[in-house]
Design a protein around this motif. Structure first.
Motif, short mmCIF file in Angstrom:
data_model
loop_
_atom_site.label_atom_id
_atom_site.label_comp_id
_atom_site.label_asym_id
_atom_site.label_seq_id
_atom_site.Cartn_x
_atom_site.Cartn_y
_atom_site.Cartn_z
N UNK A 195 0.84 -1.14 -0.19
CA UNK A 195 0.20 0.09 -0.04
C UNK A 195 0.91 1.26 -0.03
N UNK A 196 1.89 1.36 0.72
CA UNK A 196 2.90 2.40 0.75
C UNK A 196 3.56 2.47 -0.63
N UNK A 197 3.79 1.58 -1.10
CA UNK A 197 4.58 1.61 -2.49
C UNK A 197 3.77 1.83 -3.41
N UNK A 198 2.56 1.83 -3.34
CA UNK A 198 1.64 2.33 -4.33
C UNK A 198 1.50 4.03 -4.59
N UNK A 199 1.92 4.50 -3.43
CA UNK A 199 1.80 6.13 -3.47
C UNK A 199 3.09 6.52 -3.39
N UNK A 200 4.31 6.05 -3.33
CA UNK A 200 5.82 6.55 -3.26
C UNK A 200 6.09 6.57 -4.93
N UNK A 201 6.82 7.41 -5.27
CA UNK A 201 7.45 7.77 -6.39
C UNK A 201 8.54 6.56 -6.80
N UNK A 202 9.07 6.16 -6.07
CA UNK A 202 10.03 4.80 -6.17
C UNK A 202 9.90 3.90 -4.86
N UNK A 203 9.58 2.88 -5.36
CA UNK A 203 9.22 1.87 -4.17
C UNK A 203 10.32 1.45 -3.42
N UNK A 204 9.95 1.20 -2.14
CA UNK A 204 11.13 0.76 -1.14
C UNK A 204 10.87 -0.67 -0.83
N UNK A 205 11.96 -1.45 -0.56
CA UNK A 205 11.96 -2.90 -0.02
C UNK A 205 11.64 -2.99 1.39
N UNK A 206 11.04 -4.04 1.94
CA UNK A 206 10.83 -4.36 3.42
C UNK A 206 11.94 -4.15 4.17
N UNK A 207 13.05 -4.18 3.77
CA UNK A 207 14.33 -4.30 4.40
C UNK A 207 14.55 -2.85 5.13
N UNK A 208 14.01 -1.89 4.55
CA UNK A 208 14.11 -0.40 5.29
C UNK A 208 13.43 -0.43 6.62
N UNK A 209 12.43 -1.31 6.69
CA UNK A 209 11.77 -1.29 8.08
C UNK A 209 12.28 -2.38 9.17
N UNK A 210 13.21 -3.23 8.79
CA UNK A 210 13.88 -4.26 9.48
C UNK A 210 12.84 -4.88 10.44
N UNK A 211 11.63 -5.73 10.04
CA UNK A 211 11.08 -6.30 10.80
C UNK A 211 11.84 -7.80 11.29
N UNK A 212 11.25 -8.45 12.20
CA UNK A 212 11.61 -10.03 12.59
C UNK A 212 10.80 -10.75 11.98
N UNK A 215 4.51 -10.73 7.63
CA UNK A 215 3.24 -11.61 7.32
C UNK A 215 2.72 -11.03 6.19
N UNK A 216 1.86 -12.02 5.53
CA UNK A 216 1.01 -11.70 4.51
C UNK A 216 -0.36 -12.21 4.38
N UNK A 217 -1.15 -11.57 3.52
CA UNK A 217 -2.59 -12.00 3.38
C UNK A 217 -3.77 -11.29 4.30
N UNK A 218 -3.14 -10.38 4.81
CA UNK A 218 -4.03 -9.31 5.50
C UNK A 218 -3.97 -7.98 4.89
N UNK A 219 -5.05 -7.31 5.40
CA UNK A 219 -5.34 -5.62 4.79
C UNK A 219 -4.21 -4.94 5.09
N UNK A 220 -3.83 -4.07 4.54
CA UNK A 220 -2.82 -3.03 4.71
C UNK A 220 -2.84 -2.45 6.33
N UNK A 221 -2.15 -2.51 6.85
CA UNK A 221 -1.70 -1.76 8.38
C UNK A 221 -2.78 -2.38 9.32
N UNK A 222 -3.14 -3.70 8.95
CA UNK A 222 -3.91 -4.61 10.17
C UNK A 222 -3.05 -4.72 11.25
N UNK A 223 -1.92 -4.98 11.03
CA UNK A 223 -0.99 -5.12 12.22
C UNK A 223 -1.16 -3.96 13.46
N UNK A 224 -1.33 -2.88 12.87
CA UNK A 224 -1.62 -1.92 13.94
C UNK A 224 -2.40 -2.12 15.09
#
Length: 325
Positions: A195-212, A215-224
């Motif tokens: 969802x974030x990459x849809x509005x960024x001029x240049x997409x970023x990979x997940x490694x910018x956010x360094x999660x442990x 997950x996949x298969x849920x709505x954007x920002x559900x994890x909030x």
């Protein structure tokens, strides 16, 4: 009607609730960061220790005063790669004198760090508010990092036998970490990044956010809004939305900082937007910090999560205003 829509949306965030229903998401990746602020290792499974995933942030590079290096001030850390033996992520594995962590960086010969060697102790190592003693990984490691950063540096390892670094009791009473910033686990979803990459001029990979845990298969920002979740019969609790520092603006492939994605996140993921009833501090949020209840229970079989595990959300916050941050 509005109440029904709200209930329907909340239900979609939770999925099937308990282990008998539909999962809310699936574990897509598990990432371990053995050296604080260096590159992560993607693994197929990870055992859970008392401080988070085994091996996560056990080491940190420090200056001569013992202060930790992070990418905020040393973006070249992003280029340091770490390798551990594949069997290091088996539940019952213990290192011997033959096992090493291998560290690589551009322009440097590989550095081998023994995983089971006796080491001297150094005092006054500090990460943010915490200070204590740590194991010194020796002269060869110090020379390697000093050469790489072009200034005196040392590699140290958390001394778990004598040191404890508690999490913030305002959010997670009784839990502990090694050299992570604040909490043992960070979860984020692929849907949020997409969802974030849809509005960024240049997409970023997940490694910018360094999660442990990715997950996949849920709505954007559900994890909030995930308050209590189960992964492989382990209970995780969402304890604090993750407010982001400047690290997401650093390109993890070349160590060069920029302004995105934080500039865009400020337009729709700031505390002013997500938490209007709280004080505005111009923070932006991406991901949720977690603790694992079973990490407190000492040794035990089955404390491991794997790629492909379903994620069941048992309880959810009703809004980001309610979620801790």
């Amino acid at each position: 009607m509005a109440m029904e829509k709200a209930a329907s949306f909340l239900s979609s965030l939770i999925g099937g609730g308990g282990g008998d229903g539909e999962p809310a998401a699936t574990v897509k990746s598990i990432l371990i960061y053995p050296i604080k602020s260096c590159r992560g290792i993607a693994v197929s499974q990870a055992p859970i220790a008392s401080t988070g995933f085994r091996w996560d942030r056990q080491w940190v590079v420090v200056n001569p005063k013992g202060r930790a290096y992070t990418q905020r001030v040393e973006p070249k850390l992003a280029l340091v790669q770490v390798e551990l033996p594949p069997e290091a992520f088996d539940e019952d594995w213990h290192p011997t004198a033959d096992h090493h962590m291998v560290i690589r960086a551009p322009g440097m010969d590989p550095l081998k760090i023994p995983l089971a060697a006796e080491r001297a102790t150094v005092d006054d190592v500090s990460v943010w508010e915490w200070s204590g003693s740590a194991y010194d990984e020796g002269t060869e490691a110090a020379e390697w990092f000093s050469t790489y950063f072009e200034k005196p540096s040392r590699l140290v390892r958390f001394k778990e036998v004598s040191e404890t670094r508690p999490t913030d009791p305002n959010y997670a009473q009784g839990y502990k970490i090694m050299f992570a910033d604040c909490f043992p686990f960070l979860i984020a979803s692929q849907g949020s990044l997409d969802a974030l990459n849809e509005i960024l001029k240049e997409p970023v990979p997940m490694n910018r956010f360094r999660p442990n845990i990715l997950v996949d298969g849920c709505h954007p920002y559900s994890e909030d809004l995930w308050k209590t979740l189960k992964i492989n019969n382990l209970t995780f609790q969402g304890v604090k939305l993750c407010n982001r520092c400047k690290v997401p603006t650093i390109n993890q492939d070349n160590g060069i900082p920029g302004t995105e994605p934080t500039e865009t996140l400020l337009t729709f993921r700031s505390d002013q937007v997500l938490r209007p009833s709280h004080k505005n501090t111009r923070q932006v949020y991406f991901g949720q910090n977690l603790i694992c209840k079973e990490s407190l229970s000492g040794k035990g079989k089955g404390k491991i999560i794997k790629v492909g595990d379903p994620v069941y959300v048992l309880q959810a916050f009703t809004s980001c205003n309610e979620a801790p941050a």
